[in-house]
Design a protein around this motif. Structure first.
Motif, PDB file in Angstrom:
ATOM      1  N   ASN A  43      27.432  22.162  28.024  1.00 37.29           N
ATOM      2  CA  ASN A  43      28.302  23.456  28.722  1.00 37.29           C
ATOM      3  C   ASN A  43      29.523  22.873  28.753  1.00 37.29           C
ATOM      4  O   ASN A  43      29.897  22.211  29.797  1.00 37.29           O
ATOM      5  CB  ASN A  43      27.531  23.836  29.688  1.00 37.29           C
ATOM      6  N   GLN A  44      30.693  23.235  27.862  1.00 44.72           N
ATOM      7  CA  GLN A  44      31.802  22.959  28.075  1.00 44.72           C
ATOM      8  C   GLN A  44      32.687  24.447  28.262  1.00 44.72           C
ATOM      9  O   GLN A  44      33.750  24.433  27.776  1.00 44.72           O
ATOM     10  CB  GLN A  44      32.448  22.286  26.922  1.00 44.72           C
ATOM     11  N   SER A  45      32.038  25.411  28.693  1.00 45.61           N
ATOM     12  CA  SER A  45      32.540  26.775  28.697  1.00 45.61           C
ATOM     13  C   SER A  45      33.199  27.062  30.076  1.00 45.61           C
ATOM     14  O   SER A  45      34.069  27.961  29.956  1.00 45.61           O
ATOM     15  CB  SER A  45      31.569  27.822  28.700  1.00 45.61           C
ATOM     16  N   GLY A  46      33.302  26.357  30.965  1.00 44.14           N
ATOM     17  CA  GLY A  46      33.841  26.415  32.278  1.00 44.14           C
ATOM     18  C   GLY A  46      33.269  27.393  33.122  1.00 44.14           C
ATOM     19  O   GLY A  46      33.654  27.505  34.237  1.00 44.14           O
ATOM     20  N   GLN A  47      32.240  27.706  33.005  1.00 48.09           N
ATOM     21  CA  GLN A  47      31.114  28.535  33.764  1.00 48.09           C
ATOM     22  C   GLN A  47      29.595  28.304  33.393  1.00 48.09           C
ATOM     23  O   GLN A  47      29.395  27.586  32.413  1.00 48.09           O
ATOM     24  CB  GLN A  47      31.513  29.903  33.619  1.00 48.09           C
ATOM     25  N   VAL A  48      28.756  28.537  34.317  1.00 44.97           N
ATOM     26  CA  VAL A  48      27.562  28.047  34.381  1.00 44.97           C
ATOM     27  C   VAL A  48      26.870  28.857  33.269  1.00 44.97           C
ATOM     28  O   VAL A  48      27.016  30.339  33.182  1.00 44.97           O
ATOM     29  CB  VAL A  48      26.565  28.477  35.782  1.00 44.97           C
ATOM     30  N   GLN A  49      25.921  28.314  32.502  1.00 39.04           N
ATOM     31  CA  GLN A  49      25.233  29.230  31.172  1.00 39.04           C
ATOM     32  C   GLN A  49      23.918  29.009  31.432  1.00 39.04           C
ATOM     33  O   GLN A  49      23.119  28.105  31.952  1.00 39.04           O
ATOM     34  CB  GLN A  49      25.892  28.525  29.736  1.00 39.04           C
ATOM     35  N   HIS A  50      23.047  30.078  30.832  1.00 40.40           N
ATOM     36  CA  HIS A  50      21.586  30.156  30.539  1.00 40.40           C
ATOM     37  C   HIS A  50      21.384  30.467  28.983  1.00 40.40           C
ATOM     38  O   HIS A  50      22.192  31.195  28.480  1.00 40.40           O
ATOM     39  CB  HIS A  50      21.070  31.274  31.257  1.00 40.40           C
ATOM     40  N   LEU A  51      20.385  29.747  28.537  1.00 39.18           N
ATOM     41  CA  LEU A  51      19.941  29.839  27.410  1.00 39.18           C
ATOM     42  C   LEU A  51      18.619  30.243  27.344  1.00 39.18           C
ATOM     43  O   LEU A  51      17.860  29.939  28.164  1.00 39.18           O
ATOM     44  CB  LEU A  51      20.191  28.604  26.409  1.00 39.18           C
ATOM     45  N   SER A  52      18.268  31.009  26.260  1.00 36.24           N
ATOM     46  CA  SER A  52      16.957  31.426  25.905  1.00 36.24           C
ATOM     47  C   SER A  52      16.425  31.674  24.520  1.00 36.24           C
ATOM     48  O   SER A  52      17.472  31.864  23.808  1.00 36.24           O
ATOM     49  CB  SER A  52      16.356  32.684  26.924  1.00 36.24           C
TER      50      SER A  52
END
Length: 89
Positions: A54-63
């Protein structure tokens, strides 16, 4: 005859090493960036690991499709490892 046996044993050992190397799992790295993934396409097979960073700058969720698998929250600069099986959609 002993020389012939040694050559045959060496050939079998070399072939076994090549075959065993082909069966190893690969790690495929995918970066989560703002609004997309990089690379956008990978070629993975069962047994491989897809490592999302994760290099997006915010918490991410994948599914996966219909939530067949989920990552849970992936913090900034953290990774999630998805081990692919024959059953992974």
């Amino acid at each position: 005859m002993l020389t012939s046996f040694c050559k045959g044993a060496c050939a079998i050992a070399a072939a076994s090493t090549l075959w065993a190397g082909a069966a190893q799992a690969d790690n495929q790295t995918v970066l989560i960036v703002e609004g997309s993934y990089f690379p956008s396409t990978i070629y993975a097979k069962p047994g491989d690991n897809v490592i999302f960073t994760n290099q997006s700058g915010q918490v991410q969720h994948l599914s996966g499709p219909e939530d067949t698998w989920t990552s849970g929250p992936i913090e900034v600069d953290a990774t999630y490892r998805l081990n692919l099986t024959h059953a992974t959609p």
